[in-house]
Design a protein around this motif. Structure first.
Motif, PDB file in Angstrom:
ATOM      1  N   LYS A 115      32.599 -20.190 -18.089  1.00 37.54           N
ATOM      2  CA  LYS A 115      33.422 -21.193 -17.416  1.00 37.54           C
ATOM      3  C   LYS A 115      32.634 -21.685 -16.204  1.00 37.54           C
ATOM      4  O   LYS A 115      32.266 -20.878 -15.335  1.00 37.54           O
ATOM      5  CB  LYS A 115      34.745 -20.585 -16.964  1.00 37.54           C
ATOM      6  N   SER A 140      34.137 -27.795 -16.097  1.00 39.44           N
ATOM      7  CA  SER A 140      35.040 -28.633 -15.310  1.00 39.44           C
ATOM      8  C   SER A 140      34.258 -29.257 -14.160  1.00 39.44           C
ATOM      9  O   SER A 140      33.217 -28.736 -13.752  1.00 39.44           O
ATOM     10  CB  SER A 140      36.177 -27.801 -14.697  1.00 39.44           C
ATOM     11  N   ARG A 164      36.569 -31.198 -18.280  1.00 33.79           N
ATOM     12  CA  ARG A 164      37.839 -31.471 -17.580  1.00 33.79           C
ATOM     13  C   ARG A 164      37.526 -31.872 -16.149  1.00 33.79           C
ATOM     14  O   ARG A 164      36.810 -31.147 -15.444  1.00 33.79           O
ATOM     15  CB  ARG A 164      38.696 -30.204 -17.563  1.00 33.79           C
ATOM     16  N   PHE A 166      38.903 -33.061 -12.283  1.00 32.77           N
ATOM     17  CA  PHE A 166      40.038 -33.001 -11.369  1.00 32.77           C
ATOM     18  C   PHE A 166      39.727 -33.798 -10.109  1.00 32.77           C
ATOM     19  O   PHE A 166      38.628 -33.672  -9.567  1.00 32.77           O
ATOM     20  CB  PHE A 166      40.298 -31.551 -10.927  1.00 32.77           C
ATOM     21  N   SER A 177      44.866 -27.374  -7.399  1.00 28.55           N
ATOM     22  CA  SER A 177      45.882 -27.062  -8.409  1.00 28.55           C
ATOM     23  C   SER A 177      45.633 -25.673  -9.000  1.00 28.55           C
ATOM     24  O   SER A 177      44.515 -25.180  -9.013  1.00 28.55           O
ATOM     25  CB  SER A 177      45.846 -28.104  -9.520  1.00 28.55           C
ATOM     26  N   GLU A 178      46.725 -25.083  -9.470  1.00 29.99           N
ATOM     27  CA  GLU A 178      46.609 -23.737 -10.045  1.00 29.99           C
ATOM     28  C   GLU A 178      45.661 -23.745 -11.225  1.00 29.99           C
ATOM     29  O   GLU A 178      44.981 -22.762 -11.505  1.00 29.99           O
ATOM     30  CB  GLU A 178      47.983 -23.241 -10.489  1.00 29.99           C
ATOM     31  N   GLU A 179      45.611 -24.883 -11.891  1.00 31.09           N
ATOM     32  CA  GLU A 179      44.749 -24.991 -13.057  1.00 31.09           C
ATOM     33  C   GLU A 179      43.287 -24.700 -12.689  1.00 31.09           C
ATOM     34  O   GLU A 179      42.546 -24.116 -13.457  1.00 31.09           O
ATOM     35  CB  GLU A 179      44.848 -26.399 -13.630  1.00 31.09           C
ATOM     36  N   ILE A 180      42.905 -25.114 -11.469  1.00 32.67           N
ATOM     37  CA  ILE A 180      41.539 -24.827 -11.030  1.00 32.67           C
ATOM     38  C   ILE A 180      41.459 -23.408 -10.479  1.00 32.67           C
ATOM     39  O   ILE A 180      40.571 -22.640 -10.828  1.00 32.67           O
ATOM     40  CB  ILE A 180      41.073 -25.807  -9.923  1.00 32.67           C
ATOM     41  N   ASP A 182      43.129 -20.772 -10.984  1.00 33.12           N
ATOM     42  CA  ASP A 182      43.357 -19.645 -11.888  1.00 33.12           C
ATOM     43  C   ASP A 182      42.221 -19.405 -12.861  1.00 33.12           C
ATOM     44  O   ASP A 182      42.239 -18.470 -13.637  1.00 33.12           O
ATOM     45  CB  ASP A 182      44.632 -19.880 -12.715  1.00 33.12           C
ATOM     46  N   LYS A 183      41.242 -20.245 -12.831  1.00 37.46           N
ATOM     47  CA  LYS A 183      40.236 -20.208 -13.903  1.00 37.46           C
ATOM     48  C   LYS A 183      39.300 -19.019 -13.814  1.00 37.46           C
ATOM     49  O   LYS A 183      38.901 -18.478 -14.817  1.00 37.46           O
ATOM     50  CB  LYS A 183      39.415 -21.500 -13.857  1.00 37.46           C
TER      51      LYS A 183
END
Ligand SMILES: C[S@@+](CC[C@H](N)C(=O)[O-])C[C@H]1O[C@@H](n2cnc3c(N)ncnc32)[C@H](O)[C@@H]1O
Length: 286
Positions: A115, A140, A164, A166, A177-180, A182-183
């Motif tokens: 990742k 990302s 992805r 952002f 954001s949590e999406e970032i 939490d990765k």
């Protein structure tokens, strides 16, 4: 006007500003992009007539070159690491030293399903080259500029990769954001703004007048702003044993190494570019 006459006009008007060979190469890049004419057409068909809107577009490009607008912005595209990228004034023109940074990441990047996050992605050049060369990785990219994110998304599609993107401010980690968050990335790479405001006076006009200042400059008294911000972000978002790769201002190699040491990074390596300037750092999170 004929091809030969236009080329001659380019030299008359531009040879005082640019090198002769640079002017030749601008001319060839433009006729190739605008009329799909290869370089040798000047030898094969020197008297080919370029008229009407075609002539206008060549003369407009000449005016833009006279005002020192970079050829990449006139063409609206550039090459980076062998890939094609759309460009506009919202993003920095990717630099050769950044290709060196990407090469370093690729050399050391082992394993599947990595990742990876590119902070300050701009045109998306780093993230997209990594995605192209590491098809198993999840890549990302983030940038504060909404327009940059729009262009990076287009570039990912042109190059047929899934990245992805952002739109977010890396310095406001509470808003990420949590999406970032939490990765838990294996690798964070960044070419952040690092040119000091006081260095503006040493820079060429074509950079100062055309490239986005928010992509380039930091205040002198906050030279390491983005390195501090990314290290802070990496406390949560980078895995233990994960790697941080930075492009840097050659003046701050040692200071950034010290900053990484203070933050318990190990295997810190400062690397020079092909001109021998301190230009990149890699460190492992302990
Ligand atoms: C030096 S440019 C690098 C662009 C691209 N990665 C490259 O190497 O060509 C730095 C990028 O950081 C972005 N940036 C500036 N401040 C930021 C912030 N607070 N958060 C996220 N991105 C930021 C700029 O918009 C710009 O695209």
């Amino acid at each position: 006007m004929t091809l030969k006459e236009i080329r001659s006009e380019y030299h008359i008007q531009l040879d005082d500003i640019y090198d002769f060979n640079e002017v030749e190469s601008f001319f060839y890049m433009l006729i190739e992009q605008y009329f799909q004419l290869p370089k040798y057409s000047i030898a094969l068909e020197p008297d080919k007539v370029i008229s009407g809107p075609d002539q206008t577009i060549m003369l407009e490009a000449l005016e833009e070159l006279k005002s020192q607008k970079p050829i990449q912005y006139i063409l609206g595209n550039t090459e980076f690491f062998g890939l094609h990228f759309k460009l506009n004034k919202d993003v920095l023109i990717p630099r050769p030293e950044t290709e060196e940074l990407v090469t370093w990441v690729l050399e050391e990047c082992q394993g599947m399903n990595l990742k990876i996050l590119d902070v300050g992605t701009g045109s998306g050049c780093i993230a997209i080259v990594l995605a192209k060369n590491l098809p198993e990785a999840q890549i990302s990219g983030l940038d504060i500029s909404r327009r940059a994110i729009g262009l990076a998304t287009e570039n990912a599609s042109i190059n047929d990769v899934g990245v992805r993107f952002f739109q977010t401010d890396i310095l406001l980690s509470e808003t990420l954001s949590e999406e970032i968050m939490d990765k838990e990335f294996d690798i964070i790479v960044s070419n952040p703004p690092y040119v000091l405001n006081s260095e503006k006076k040493e820079m060429r006009l074509n950079v100062l007048d055309n490239e986005p200042h928010s992509a380039l400059f930091v205040d002198d008294d906050r030279a390491l702003l983005f390195y501090n911000g990314i290290i802070e972000f990496a406390k949560k978002a980078l895995k233990v044993n994960g790697s941080l790769y930075f492009e840097i201002n050659e003046k701050f190699g040692q200071e950034i190494c010290n900053l990484l040491k203070e933050n318990k990074y190990s295997d810190i390596q400062l690397k020079q570019d092909i001109y021998g300037k301190d230009r990149m750092i890699r460190a492992i999170k302990s």
